[in-house]
Every structure is written in C-alpha cells, then in structure tokens.
Design a protein around this motif. Sequence first.
Motif, PDB file in Angstrom:
ATOM      1  N   LEU A   1      -4.549  -7.544  -4.949  1.00 58.51           N
ATOM      2  CA  LEU A   1      -4.770  -7.184  -6.354  1.00 58.51           C
ATOM      3  C   LEU A   1      -4.847  -5.922  -6.900  1.00 58.51           C
ATOM      4  CD1 LEU A   1      -6.257 -10.802  -7.242  1.00 58.51           C
ATOM      5  CD2 LEU A   1      -3.694 -10.076  -7.224  1.00 58.51           C
ATOM      6  N   ALA A   2      -5.934  -5.285  -6.222  1.00 59.59           N
ATOM      7  CA  ALA A   2      -6.267  -3.965  -6.323  1.00 59.59           C
ATOM      8  C   ALA A   2      -5.251  -3.045  -6.453  1.00 59.59           C
ATOM      9  CB  ALA A   2      -7.571  -3.637  -5.623  1.00 59.59           C
ATOM     10  N   ALA A   3      -4.302  -3.305  -5.051  1.00 63.84           N
ATOM     11  CA  ALA A   3      -3.216  -2.514  -4.948  1.00 63.84           C
ATOM     12  C   ALA A   3      -2.250  -2.309  -5.970  1.00 63.84           C
ATOM     13  CB  ALA A   3      -2.748  -2.801  -3.317  1.00 63.84           C
ATOM     14  N   LEU A   4      -1.859  -3.820  -6.507  1.00 63.82           N
ATOM     15  CA  LEU A   4      -0.977  -3.845  -7.433  1.00 63.82           C
ATOM     16  C   LEU A   4      -1.461  -3.097  -8.819  1.00 63.82           C
ATOM     17  CD1 LEU A   4      -0.292  -7.859  -7.546  1.00 63.82           C
ATOM     18  CD2 LEU A   4       1.585  -6.054  -6.755  1.00 63.82           C
ATOM     19  N   LYS A   5      -2.453  -3.170  -9.230  1.00 62.20           N
ATOM     20  CA  LYS A   5      -3.096  -2.566 -10.032  1.00 62.20           C
ATOM     21  C   LYS A   5      -3.146  -1.091 -10.147  1.00 62.20           C
ATOM     22  CE  LYS A   5      -5.124  -6.181 -12.637  1.00 62.20           C
ATOM     23  NZ  LYS A   5      -4.190  -6.344 -14.269  1.00 62.20           N
ATOM     24  N   ARG A   6      -3.452  -0.428  -8.944  1.00 63.33           N
ATOM     25  CA  ARG A   6      -3.334   0.879  -8.909  1.00 63.33           C
ATOM     26  C   ARG A   6      -1.972   1.520  -8.872  1.00 63.33           C
ATOM     27  NH1 ARG A   6      -6.748   0.199  -4.478  1.00 63.33           N
ATOM     28  NH2 ARG A   6      -5.113   0.102  -2.934  1.00 63.33           N
ATOM     29  N   LEU A   7      -0.740   0.644  -8.738  1.00 58.95           N
ATOM     30  CA  LEU A   7       0.465   1.349  -8.814  1.00 58.95           C
ATOM     31  C   LEU A   7       0.634   1.650 -10.231  1.00 58.95           C
ATOM     32  CD1 LEU A   7       2.234  -0.970  -6.423  1.00 58.95           C
ATOM     33  CD2 LEU A   7       1.617   1.383  -5.994  1.00 58.95           C
ATOM     34  N   GLY A   8       0.667   0.474 -11.172  1.00 58.25           N
ATOM     35  CA  GLY A   8       0.831   0.733 -12.605  1.00 58.25           C
ATOM     36  C   GLY A   8       0.598  -0.862 -13.348  1.00 58.25           C
TER      37      GLY A   8
ATOM     38  N   GLU B   1       0.749  -1.098  -0.045  1.00 59.20           N
ATOM     39  CA  GLU B   1       0.027   0.066   0.135  1.00 59.20           C
ATOM     40  C   GLU B   1       0.903   1.345   0.142  1.00 59.20           C
ATOM     41  OE1 GLU B   1      -3.116   0.615  -0.385  1.00 59.20           O
ATOM     42  OE2 GLU B   1      -3.943  -1.309  -0.073  1.00 59.20           O
ATOM     43  N   GLU B   2       1.936   1.154   0.745  1.00 56.10           N
ATOM     44  CA  GLU B   2       2.933   2.339   0.720  1.00 56.10           C
ATOM     45  C   GLU B   2       3.767   2.651  -0.548  1.00 56.10           C
ATOM     46  OE1 GLU B   2       4.805   1.528   4.290  1.00 56.10           O
ATOM     47  OE2 GLU B   2       2.963   1.881   5.627  1.00 56.10           O
ATOM     48  N   MET B   3       3.713   1.706  -1.350  1.00 53.97           N
ATOM     49  CA  MET B   3       4.741   1.954  -2.782  1.00 53.97           C
ATOM     50  C   MET B   3       4.413   2.941  -3.556  1.00 53.97           C
ATOM     51  SD  MET B   3       6.958  -0.553  -2.640  1.00 53.97           S
ATOM     52  CE  MET B   3       7.367  -1.086  -1.262  1.00 53.97           C
ATOM     53  N   PRO B   4       5.279   3.546  -4.188  1.00 52.67           N
ATOM     54  CA  PRO B   4       4.835   5.001  -4.855  1.00 52.67           C
ATOM     55  C   PRO B   4       4.225   4.352  -6.306  1.00 52.67           C
ATOM     56  CG  PRO B   4       7.269   4.413  -5.146  1.00 52.67           C
ATOM     57  CD  PRO B   4       7.020   3.362  -4.169  1.00 52.67           C
ATOM     58  N   ARG B   5       3.396   5.488  -6.784  1.00 55.40           N
ATOM     59  CA  ARG B   5       2.543   5.170  -7.908  1.00 55.40           C
ATOM     60  C   ARG B   5       3.320   5.702  -9.067  1.00 55.40           C
ATOM     61  NH1 ARG B   5      -3.719   6.217  -7.686  1.00 55.40           N
ATOM     62  NH2 ARG B   5      -3.989   5.060  -5.728  1.00 55.40           N
ATOM     63  N   ASP B   6       4.317   6.516  -9.000  1.00 57.33           N
ATOM     64  CA  ASP B   6       4.998   7.237 -10.227  1.00 57.33           C
ATOM     65  C   ASP B   6       6.388   7.038 -10.157  1.00 57.33           C
ATOM     66  OD1 ASP B   6       2.645   8.232 -11.616  1.00 57.33           O
ATOM     67  OD2 ASP B   6       2.367   9.430  -9.904  1.00 57.33           O
ATOM     68  N   ARG B   7       7.109   6.920 -11.448  1.00 61.03           N
ATOM     69  CA  ARG B   7       8.246   7.100 -11.821  1.00 61.03           C
ATOM     70  C   ARG B   7       8.987   6.268 -10.744  1.00 61.03           C
ATOM     71  NH1 ARG B   7       8.873  10.854 -15.300  1.00 61.03           N
ATOM     72  NH2 ARG B   7      11.150  11.088 -15.126  1.00 61.03           N
TER      73      ARG B   7
END
Length: 170
Positions: free
Chosen positions: A91-98, A69-75
């Motif tokens: 699974l939802a958390a993975l998809k949200r990241l990219g 949940e704490e992983m960054p979503r960008d770059r």
Amino acid sequence: MSERGEAIVLIGFMGAGKTTVGRALALLTNWPLYETDMTIEARFGLSIADFFAARGEGEFRVAESKALEEMPRDRAIVATGGGIVLRPENLAALKRLGPVIYLEADEKTLFTRVSNGETRPLLKIADPRATLSRLLAEREPLYRAAADFTVNTTELTVPEVARAIMRFVG
Ligand code: S3P
C-alpha cells in the motif's frame, strides 16, 4: 515521508479493465504503460499461469511486491495485478508512485469479463463464480482503502473511464 510521484496507478479486481484502461491512458498521455504482471513474466520467462503452477501464490506475491517497488514514479501508467492490495507493505509502495485509481465494477460484470480467458490461475477451479464472489468481498475494502479515486466502470466505455481519470489527475 517520501514525496509522491506522478505515475497514474491502476488497481482493481481481475477483469476490472486495468490493462485496457492503462493502454488508453498511455495513448492519451503519451506515457509508457508498465504492468506488474508483465514485469514478472519477463523476469522469470513464465506466464502468470505457469508461474503459479511452478512456484505457487506465495512466491508470486513476493515477486509482485518486488515488481511494484521497481515501477517508475513519473510520467508513467502503472497497471497492477488484482491481488496487489493483499500485502500491507504494497500500500505504501502504491501511494509513493502517484495517484491510485480504483477501477470498480459489479460482480456480474467482472465475472463476464474474466470468463473470456484461461489466464487467471486463481479462477481455474471448480466453482469460479463462488471464488470470485469471496475474493471480491475480501478485497473490496482493501481497494477502497488504497484508492485516491474510484471509477465505477460497469456502465462506462474505456475512453469514458480514461477521461474520468484524466479529469481527476488534472
Ligand atoms: C491476480 C490477478 C492477476 C494476476 C494473478 C493474480 C489476483 O492480474 O496478477 O493471476 O490475485 O487477483 P489481473 O488482475 O490483471 O488479472
């Protein structure tokens, strides 16, 4: 539904090369590499093996979901632990990241790669080959369902895998 991020997310079984390919991608993109396992190790001051020994797999999975949940979503490049697909909420958390990339390899190759280390608590048991086989059979459909793109790494070098991923993410 929340927008998807731009992080490149690596999933796959132990020994699939998530960390190694993650490092190669970090160099190619000049983006930082984050790993759920390392986040847990830093937070608790324990190696993954010691965490399993002291607190057990159940607590590890809770810590792993929190780290995800704490992983960054960008770059960023995000390398996950092999069991990340076990909890449906991940699974939802993975998809949200990219984009989620499944690094696949055949069973024999995975076994050769994981046999070189003492770091995997789930395989520090009497018959690691049979356990690997069982876990892989259980997880394979979960990796496939979570992935936007799959690279079979069995016959590829690390730079080849990294380039295939870069082509996919554009
Ligand atoms: C696990 C994989 C490990 C680590 C832990 C549990 C698993 O990560 O998270 O030992 O359940 O497959 P790697 O896939 O990086 O070895």
